[in-house]
Motif scaffolding. Sequence first.
Motif, short mmCIF file in Angstrom:
data_model
loop_
_atom_site.label_atom_id
_atom_site.label_comp_id
_atom_site.label_asym_id
_atom_site.label_seq_id
_atom_site.Cartn_x
_atom_site.Cartn_y
_atom_site.Cartn_z
N ILE A 76 0.85 -1.19 0.00
CA ILE A 76 0.00 0.00 0.00
C ILE A 76 0.89 1.25 0.00
O ILE A 76 1.87 1.30 0.74
CB ILE A 76 -0.98 -0.01 1.19
N SER A 77 0.56 2.19 -0.84
CA SER A 77 1.38 3.41 -0.89
C SER A 77 1.19 4.20 0.40
O SER A 77 0.17 4.08 1.09
CB SER A 77 0.98 4.27 -2.09
N SER A 78 2.16 5.01 0.71
CA SER A 78 2.09 5.80 1.93
C SER A 78 0.91 6.77 1.91
O SER A 78 0.24 6.97 2.92
CB SER A 78 3.40 6.55 2.16
N GLU A 79 0.63 7.34 0.74
CA GLU A 79 -0.50 8.28 0.63
C GLU A 79 -1.83 7.56 0.82
O GLU A 79 -2.72 8.06 1.51
CB GLU A 79 -0.49 9.01 -0.72
N ASP A 80 -1.97 6.37 0.22
CA ASP A 80 -3.20 5.60 0.40
C ASP A 80 -3.38 5.17 1.85
O ASP A 80 -4.49 5.22 2.39
CB ASP A 80 -3.20 4.37 -0.51
N ALA A 81 -2.30 4.76 2.49
CA ALA A 81 -2.37 4.37 3.89
C ALA A 81 -2.80 5.55 4.76
O ALA A 81 -3.65 5.41 5.65
CB ALA A 81 -1.03 3.83 4.37
#
Length: 140
Positions: A76-81
């Motif tokens: 999971i990308s940091s922005e999505d997380a």
Amino acid sequence: MPAELPERLEAGTLNLPAIASLLEGARHTFRNFTHFGKILLSYTERLINGLSEIPAATVYSKPNPAGIVSFKIDGISSEDAADILNSEYDVAVRGGFHCAPLMHKALGTEKEGLIRASLSVHNSVNEIDYFIKAIKRMRG
């Protein structure tokens, strides 16, 4: 308008209540600096230990008196997380590159960035435990 610099560049009345509040906040922090550092050191240690037990989480921080913990979650990308934590768990973190692209290149995180949790002395142990549970639910 005054003719002298820097006053001639300042329009209107100074926000004296805000200036006085900032001064008192700085004094309060200075008086309690060592105490706050001890609290944040224990909080970051608790968060790091909790995240380290999650197989999909990789922590890039050590316990510290600044209250900062950076980590990633596999898949999971940091922005999505950060968006999921905000929308589903009411937890505010920062996802991305944190104005440090060269550091991310050195860490090998230049594609997805990291999630940064910024703890405060006003957080509680229960909030840290809730945060850890939220990460477990996301990718436990």
